[in-house]
Design a protein around this motif. Structure first.
Motif, PDB file in Angstrom:
ATOM      1  N   LEU A 100      50.654 -17.166  78.642  1.00  0.00           N
ATOM      2  CA  LEU A 100      51.714 -18.161  78.683  1.00  0.00           C
ATOM      3  C   LEU A 100      51.161 -19.560  78.420  1.00  0.00           C
ATOM      4  N   PHE A 101      50.058 -19.835  79.060  1.00  0.00           N
ATOM      5  CA  PHE A 101      49.432 -21.144  78.833  1.00  0.00           C
ATOM      6  C   PHE A 101      49.022 -21.301  77.372  1.00  0.00           C
ATOM      7  N   GLN A 102      48.508 -20.198  76.802  1.00  0.00           N
ATOM      8  CA  GLN A 102      48.103 -20.246  75.396  1.00  0.00           C
ATOM      9  C   GLN A 102      49.321 -20.461  74.493  1.00  0.00           C
ATOM     10  N   LEU A 103      50.461 -19.746  74.816  1.00  0.00           N
ATOM     11  CA  LEU A 103      51.673 -19.922  74.009  1.00  0.00           C
ATOM     12  C   LEU A 103      52.213 -21.343  74.143  1.00  0.00           C
ATOM     13  N   GLU A 104      52.182 -21.848  75.395  1.00  0.00           N
ATOM     14  CA  GLU A 104      52.632 -23.221  75.578  1.00  0.00           C
ATOM     15  C   GLU A 104      51.751 -24.199  74.796  1.00  0.00           C
ATOM     16  N   ASP A 105      50.457 -23.923  74.835  1.00  0.00           N
ATOM     17  CA  ASP A 105      49.550 -24.774  74.072  1.00  0.00           C
ATOM     18  C   ASP A 105      49.829 -24.670  72.578  1.00  0.00           C
ATOM     19  N   GLU A 106      50.058 -23.423  72.121  1.00  0.00           N
ATOM     20  CA  GLU A 106      50.372 -23.246  70.703  1.00  0.00           C
ATOM     21  C   GLU A 106      51.679 -23.945  70.332  1.00  0.00           C
ATOM     22  N   ALA A 107      52.693 -23.820  71.250  1.00  0.00           N
ATOM     23  CA  ALA A 107      53.967 -24.499  70.975  1.00  0.00           C
ATOM     24  C   ALA A 107      53.769 -26.016  70.925  1.00  0.00           C
ATOM     25  N   ARG A 108      52.983 -26.531  71.869  1.00  0.00           N
ATOM     26  CA  ARG A 108      52.725 -27.955  71.864  1.00  0.00           C
ATOM     27  C   ARG A 108      52.001 -28.369  70.584  1.00  0.00           C
ATOM     28  N   GLN A 109      51.025 -27.555  70.202  1.00  0.00           N
ATOM     29  CA  GLN A 109      50.307 -27.868  68.968  1.00  0.00           C
ATOM     30  C   GLN A 109      51.223 -27.771  67.745  1.00  0.00           C
ATOM     31  N   ALA A 110      52.183 -26.768  67.782  1.00  0.00           N
ATOM     32  CA  ALA A 110      53.116 -26.640  66.658  1.00  0.00           C
ATOM     33  C   ALA A 110      54.030 -27.862  66.570  1.00  0.00           C
ATOM     34  N   ASN A 111      54.499 -28.327  67.745  1.00  0.00           N
ATOM     35  CA  ASN A 111      55.335 -29.531  67.740  1.00  0.00           C
ATOM     36  C   ASN A 111      54.558 -30.727  67.212  1.00  0.00           C
ATOM     37  N   GLU A 112      53.319 -30.847  67.699  1.00  0.00           N
ATOM     38  CA  GLU A 112      52.492 -31.944  67.200  1.00  0.00           C
ATOM     39  C   GLU A 112      52.243 -31.819  65.707  1.00  0.00           C
ATOM     40  N   ALA A 113      52.024 -30.562  65.254  1.00  0.00           N
ATOM     41  CA  ALA A 113      51.806 -30.349  63.814  1.00  0.00           C
ATOM     42  C   ALA A 113      53.062 -30.696  63.017  1.00  0.00           C
ATOM     43  N   LEU A 114      54.258 -30.333  63.608  1.00  0.00           N
ATOM     44  CA  LEU A 114      55.508 -30.669  62.921  1.00  0.00           C
ATOM     45  C   LEU A 114      55.662 -32.184  62.795  1.00  0.00           C
ATOM     46  N   LEU A 115      55.388 -32.880  63.901  1.00  0.00           N
ATOM     47  CA  LEU A 115      55.466 -34.339  63.839  1.00  0.00           C
ATOM     48  C   LEU A 115      54.472 -34.908  62.823  1.00  0.00           C
ATOM     49  N   ARG A 116      53.262 -34.334  62.872  1.00  0.00           N
ATOM     50  CA  ARG A 116      52.271 -34.801  61.907  1.00  0.00           C
ATOM     51  C   ARG A 116      52.700 -34.519  60.477  1.00  0.00           C
ATOM     52  N   SER A 117      53.333 -33.326  60.263  1.00  0.00           N
ATOM     53  CA  SER A 117      53.772 -32.987  58.902  1.00  0.00           C
ATOM     54  C   SER A 117      54.866 -33.940  58.421  1.00  0.00           C
ATOM     55  N   GLN A 118      55.795 -34.294  59.362  1.00  0.00           N
ATOM     56  CA  GLN A 118      56.819 -35.255  58.980  1.00  0.00           C
ATOM     57  C   GLN A 118      56.197 -36.602  58.626  1.00  0.00           C
ATOM     58  N   GLU A 119      55.280 -37.033  59.471  1.00  0.00           N
ATOM     59  CA  GLU A 119      54.600 -38.289  59.164  1.00  0.00           C
ATOM     60  C   GLU A 119      53.824 -38.181  57.847  1.00  0.00           C
ATOM     61  N   ALA A 120      53.222 -36.998  57.647  1.00  0.00           N
ATOM     62  CA  ALA A 120      52.470 -36.801  56.406  1.00  0.00           C
ATOM     63  C   ALA A 120      53.396 -36.829  55.194  1.00  0.00           C
ATOM     64  N   ALA A 121      54.620 -36.242  55.373  1.00  0.00           N
ATOM     65  CA  ALA A 121      55.568 -36.262  54.256  1.00  0.00           C
ATOM     66  C   ALA A 121      55.947 -37.695  53.900  1.00  0.00           C
ATOM     67  N   GLU A 122      56.202 -38.485  54.936  1.00  0.00           N
ATOM     68  CA  GLU A 122      56.526 -39.885  54.669  1.00  0.00           C
ATOM     69  C   GLU A 122      55.357 -40.595  53.987  1.00  0.00           C
ATOM     70  N   LEU A 123      54.166 -40.319  54.505  1.00  0.00           N
ATOM     71  CA  LEU A 123      52.994 -40.946  53.891  1.00  0.00           C
ATOM     72  C   LEU A 123      52.812 -40.490  52.451  1.00  0.00           C
ATOM     73  N   LEU A 124      53.101 -39.187  52.221  1.00  0.00           N
ATOM     74  CA  LEU A 124      52.963 -38.673  50.853  1.00  0.00           C
ATOM     75  C   LEU A 124      53.956 -39.342  49.906  1.00  0.00           C
ATOM     76  N   ALA A 125      55.202 -39.578  50.422  1.00  0.00           N
ATOM     77  CA  ALA A 125      56.175 -40.266  49.568  1.00  0.00           C
ATOM     78  C   ALA A 125      55.693 -41.661  49.213  1.00  0.00           C
ATOM     79  N   GLU A 126      55.164 -42.353  50.245  1.00  0.00           N
ATOM     80  CA  GLU A 126      54.631 -43.679  49.964  1.00  0.00           C
ATOM     81  C   GLU A 126      53.447 -43.609  49.010  1.00  0.00           C
ATOM     82  N   LYS A 127      52.601 -42.604  49.258  1.00  0.00           N
ATOM     83  CA  LYS A 127      51.434 -42.458  48.376  1.00  0.00           C
ATOM     84  C   LYS A 127      51.853 -42.122  46.947  1.00  0.00           C
ATOM     85  N   ALA A 128      52.957 -41.313  46.799  1.00  0.00           N
ATOM     86  CA  ALA A 128      53.421 -40.979  45.445  1.00  0.00           C
ATOM     87  C   ALA A 128      53.856 -42.238  44.697  1.00  0.00           C
TER      88      ALA A 128
END
Length: 618
Positions: free
Chosen positions: A323-351
């Motif tokens: 459970l702790f591992q799944l919670e950690d994975e979920a937290r990491q997935a949320n963080e990755a999603l946020l990072r991906s959104q930020e990365a998408a914005e950065l990629l648009a600016e970079k484009a």
């Protein structure tokens, strides 16, 4: 007030739930001697301490031969375990150090249960008395070391119940030599106490006073016919009538009564073991077997439940970890999603930035192409300049080499010239001396006025003296002038060469920064250094003529102060047969020879010779 000893004893046994009462008794101390309470007499009628309250000790009075077979109740085992343990710790029963450590581990198992390293941390046995003081004094070990040794055995007793641990303790203890033996001091005569009498479950034993382990003589209960005492004398009669009767003396009458009481009780138990069990004993044994079976099943059930509980706990821990591992994975997935959104914005600016950079890059590419073409043209020019510079450098090196060789040659010529000048001055000195000598001899009154001498007389004197003149004044002056002109020519050539070298040096310094990229910078530096060294190395023969004063002075004073006319007053002017003028530019040998013929027998030849190195030899 009217209770007998048995009434008090039964009350204690009922309070403990004890049914195997034949092993135990009530003990008290009177005048330093331990005595057992008699069951058939009133308590207050016996010789008990006059104190309030009266203290009695409930102890095992008789010991079984085999504890595993005779001790049926768990409470009986526990009471024997406590008493034997106390006797070992009080050193009433001798035990080896190795055995004491093993017994201590069983005692810890009975008290604390199974060993758990997470719960039983180091120091948990600090307040428990587990080893005799004799063993602690015998080995110089710390409490932590003893605890480590006991814990090593304790960890191996995992799964043993408390009653099993206590029974194992008693089974080890019953094999000790002093287990269950009551010792009394006796003597074979009335005056000396030199023996010990031991009474136990197997018989009567006679020991020496210093050895309680190996008896000198033993009487088993089956081999004794009668035991009696009279005052302080105690008599043991063997069953064999032909055997010798053993008699000994004790210190008091009470001791004989106590010995007889223990002998009767141990003998009765010895005979009871060898008879058919009574109904009560059979019931107790049956109940003990049922109890053991029930406890065994209970222990097995508890073991299964414990195993299941441990498995459930492990499963729970695994689930919690998952459970702790799944919670950690979920937290990491949320963080990755946020990072991906930020990365998408950065990629648009970079484009967007990339498009602008692409335009700039295209513009820069065009400029770079133009710069490349210009660099190619510059490179061609640079190569041509490099070739010219290398050619100039080689020319400069050749000139430097030639100048060095010329300097060496001039130095050698200067040395030769110095030597020749020295020889010329020496010859001049000798000629002047000879001339003065001849003048004094022929015309002593004309020494001070040599210009008035007759021509014939001067000719005769020269013929007689055969004087050799090395060089005329005009020749020496001409030699000085030519040397000076040679020095000036050399200085002019050196100045021109120095100016040329300075021009080359300025050109090299101007191209030095451009040539750093082509790897020739170090080579130019070496060339410049060699040129500087060449300019700074002035030939030694030039240093000789730089002042010019000493040479002019030496050349201007080759003869005495008076003057001689080379055409009219020289004695041998008309005798010159051949004369060749000396030319500086000629590299051939020119000579001038003068023959002087006189009246005397000596003939003198004057030879003026010019070497190819412009040095005139006379």
């Amino acid at each position: 007030m009217k209770w007998k000893g048995k009434d008090l004893f039964d009350l204690v046994c009922r309070a403990l739930g004890l049914r195997e009462t034949w092993f135990f008794g009530l003990q008290y101390t009177m005048k330093g001697m331990c005595t057992w309470l008699k069951m058939d007499k009133k308590v207050l009628d016996q010789e008990i301490p006059k104190e309030d309250p009266i203290s009695f000790h409930f102890l095992a009075k008789f010991y079984p031969e085999k504890v595993e077979e005779e001790l049926l109740q768990e409470i009986t085992q526990h009471l024997f375990f406590l008493q034997v343990k106390k006797q070992i710790l009080d050193e009433e029963i001798y035990c080896s150090p190795e055995a004491t450590v093993l017994l201590a581990s069983y005692a810890v198992q009975a008290k604390y249960g199974d060993y758990d390293p997470n719960f039983h941390e180091p120091g948990f046995l600090a307040h428990d008395e587990l080893l005799p003081k004799r063993v602690l004094r015998q080995y110089q070990l710390t409490a932590e070391m003893w605890e480590e040794k006991i814990t090593a055995w304790y960890a191996e007793h995992r799964g043993i119940a408390r009653d099993e641990a206590e029974m194992n303790y008693l089974k080890i203890a019953q094999d000790l030599e002093m287990y269950g033996v009551n010792y009394f001091p006796i003597a074979q005569n009335k005056n000396h106490t030199d023996l010990l009498l031991g009474v136990d479950a197997k018989g009567i034993h006679i020991y020496s006073i210093n050895n309680r382990f190996s008896p000198n003589k033993s009487f088993e209960w089956s081999a004794i016919r009668n035991i009696s005492y009279s005052e302080k004398e105690l008599t043991i009669k063997p069953l064999d009538k032909k055997a010798e009767v053993f008699k000994f003396f004790s210190s008091q009458l009470k001791v004989n009564k106590l010995i007889l009481q223990l002998c009767i009780g141990n003998h009765d138990l010895f005979m009871r073991r060898r008879k058919v069990d009574s109904i009560e004993i059979q019931q107790m044994k049956a109940q003990a077997r049922e109890e053991k079976a029930r406890k065994k099943m209970e222990n097995q059930r508890l073991a299964r439940e414990k195993q299941l509980r441990e498995e459930a706990e492990r499963a729970k821990e695994e689930l919690e970890r998952r459970l702790f591992q799944l919670e950690d994975e979920a937290r990491q997935a949320n963080e990755a999603l946020l990072r991906s959104q930020e990365a998408a914005e950065l990629l648009a600016e970079k484009a967007q930035i990339a498009e602008e950079e692409a335009k700039l890059l295209a513009q820069n590419a065009a400029e770079a192409e133009q710069e490349r073409q210009r660099l190619e043209i510059t490179a061609l020019k640079t190569k041509e300049e490099k070739r010219l510079m290398e050619q100039k450098m080689r020319e400069a090196e050749l000139i430097a080499v030639k100048l060095v060789k010329e300097s060496d040659r001039r130095a050698k010529e200067a040395e030769h010239l110095k030597q020749d000048l020295h020889e010329a001055r020496e010859a001049e000195r000798k000629a002047k001396q000879k001339l003065l000598d001849i003048t004094r001899l022929n015309y002593p009154h004309m020494v001070k006025y040599p210009q008035y001498l007759p021509t014939d007389t001067r000719d005769a004197n020269f013929d007689k003296g055969s004087i050799k003149l090395d060089l005329k004044d005009v020749d020496l002056k001409r030699l000085s002038f030519e040397i000076e002109r040679e020095r000036l020519d050399y200085l002019e050539k050196s100045k021109k060469f120095e100016d040329r070298l300075k021009e080359l040096k300025s050109e090299i310094h101007a191209l030095k920064l451009e040539e750093k990229q082509s790897g020739l910078y170090s080579h130019w530096t070496e060339v410049l250094g060699s040129l500087d060294r060449t300019l700074g190395n002035t030939p030694s023969w030039m240093k000789t003529f730089e002042t010019g004063d000493s040479l002019d002075i030496n050349l201007q004073r080759p003869f005495p102060a008076y003057s001689l006319n080379t055409t009219s007053s020289w004695p041998c002017t008309n005798k010159i047969q051949h004369a060749v003028p000396v030319e500086k530019s000629s590299f051939q040998t020119n000579s001038l020879v003068a023959n002087s013929v006189g009246t005397g027998s000596r003939k003198q030849i004057i030879k003026v010779q010019q070497h190819d190195s412009d040095v005139i030899y006379i």
